[in-house]
Design an enzyme around this catalytic site. Sequence first.
Site, short mmCIF file in Angstrom:
data_model
loop_
_atom_site.label_atom_id
_atom_site.label_comp_id
_atom_site.label_asym_id
_atom_site.label_seq_id
_atom_site.Cartn_x
_atom_site.Cartn_y
_atom_site.Cartn_z
N ASP A 193 4.59 0.60 4.25
CA ASP A 193 4.47 -0.76 4.79
C ASP A 193 4.41 -1.82 3.69
O ASP A 193 4.76 -1.68 2.93
CB ASP A 193 3.29 -0.74 5.95
CG ASP A 193 2.16 -0.24 5.16
OD1 ASP A 193 2.09 -0.57 4.11
OD2 ASP A 193 1.16 0.14 5.92
N ASP B 47 0.86 -1.31 -0.06
CA ASP B 47 0.03 -0.05 0.07
C ASP B 47 0.84 1.48 0.00
O ASP B 47 0.59 2.31 -0.60
CB ASP B 47 -0.96 0.01 1.31
CG ASP B 47 -1.62 1.52 1.51
OD1 ASP B 47 -2.27 1.49 0.48
OD2 ASP B 47 -1.53 2.04 2.48
N TYR C 249 -8.25 2.46 6.56
CA TYR C 249 -9.03 2.81 5.54
C TYR C 249 -10.39 2.96 5.73
O TYR C 249 -11.29 2.17 5.05
CB TYR C 249 -8.65 2.38 4.21
CG TYR C 249 -7.33 2.36 3.61
CD1 TYR C 249 -7.05 3.60 3.06
CD2 TYR C 249 -6.09 1.64 3.85
CE1 TYR C 249 -5.73 4.27 2.49
CE2 TYR C 249 -4.85 2.15 3.43
CZ TYR C 249 -4.60 3.32 3.01
OH TYR C 249 -3.28 3.61 2.23
N GLU D 25 5.28 10.04 3.60
CA GLU D 25 4.90 8.57 3.35
C GLU D 25 4.23 8.60 1.77
O GLU D 25 3.33 9.32 1.79
CB GLU D 25 4.12 7.85 4.35
CG GLU D 25 3.94 6.25 3.93
CD GLU D 25 3.23 5.57 4.87
OE1 GLU D 25 3.31 4.23 4.99
OE2 GLU D 25 2.56 6.18 5.94
#
Length: 526
Positions: free
Chosen positions: A108, A105, A257, A499
């Site tokens: 990670d 994703d 999410y 990120e």
Amino acid sequence: MGAKSRSKGCWAWLLVLVVLALVVTAIVVAIVKKKSNSSDDDDGPVPGPPGAITQKYSDALKLAVQFFDIQKSGKLVDNNISWRGDSGLKDGSDEKLDLSKGMYDAGDHMKFGFPMAFTATVLSWSILEYGDQMDAVNQLQTAQGSLKWITDFLVNAHPKDNVLYIQVGDPKKDHDCWNRPEDMTGKRPLTQINSSSPGTEVAAETAAAMASASLVFKKSDATYSATLLKHAKQLFTFADKNRGSYSQSIPEVQEFYNSTGYGDELLWAAAWLYHATGDQSYLDYVTGDKGEAFAQFGQPTWFSWDNKLAGTQVLLSRLSFFGGKDTSGNSGLQKYRKTAEAVMCGLLPNSPTATTSRTENGLIWVSEWNALQHPVSSAFLAALYSDYMLTSRTSKLECDGDSYKASDIRKFARSQANYVLGENPLKMSYLVGYGDKYPKYVHHRGASIPADEKPNCREGFKYLNTKDPNPNVAVGALVGGPFLNETYVDARNNSRQGEPSTYNSALIVGLLSGLVTTSSAVQSFT
């Protein structure tokens, strides 16, 4: 008497010279204006095949597509990333499934089905709209390969009509580790939705991904395209008949999410299925009572992994621009187009209805977390809409009494792309690898650990906390982006800003593909 005549003659000649000077000046101004009008900022004739390449967007696009290779799980074939290797090879084995492919994703090692499917849908849309422009800079085949890496996973994640695996890995345990994906040793549990534990938004988004991808591969691999379309139809039926949010069925997902609703995904999926099949029932679905229930007509929204309404409105508006007999005069489609127009009017900085959700220097700014998702997604939609207008010879967009051209919308799209690429107060590119100045401490495990080191789950945190830059460059990563005050803290533990994510990458690839050159918008995807 003779002196007076000479004086009059001089004045006459002077007058002639002044008139000539004015004429020459007018001609020069007209030439300059004509050149200006033929620039990228103005509407010219409808373009045909791809035109001249804009080098900076070409360079950026070639970088952006590489991030998908960095995020790949599974047995890597023709691996171009020196610090990546095979990983996740046993994913799905507990249920006798091959879920080794797909993409991690973000920074990670989780495979979250909801944003992954959105990544595939946006990447498909980008290829369908701008495949010729991608091909002009030799990136089409790469983009198609990345898309198939995701859809192969999605096909295997749907083993039964009413079962879809929507997550690989335990996010809490995963986030307690900091190691390379190649060195994972912990269990990778699977999460599914089914008839008794529904997840309408995830099933519908996956249906949208499958339907749009079926169009991408229709000519090159008809069998695979048919397989994707079969899964898309099954998943849409499953999503619609077993309504319920996965955030309610599986409360654990709320921390990562969380979904704010599923109506947008149902419309989004039905819209893509109509494009893929031409089946009137899908058009009736979006323009009938389901549209009235879910579309929020007249209320502009932001396009994101969680909310597909603005994307649906733009996607369906192309039918009113280019549609045939079955779509002409459809009042429901006109509502989508009117709302798409409202979205565009909100984005234009000088419009009477311009959103105030932007930084001092003009970047659309909505969220402190992953701030760049919204400006890039907005600019992608703007590039699409401007091309629809230009190709259909639609001369203007009305915004509360003011008129704007396709070139005005495209100018906005370029402004957001340019900001991302370095035209900002920090003079820094937020696309890793582009330009001389970009983030060096990207929040990404694989990038932060030397390829010849193999720390275990806990040992790797020393690489999170070190003050040294990442040893591996996460080329093409689009980081989260700036705060509202346009500052950016380049620190590895600043996941809020640093990120990257695969869905951000799909959006920036779509935007750059739309700007890299010009060409006519396709009339139909089939």
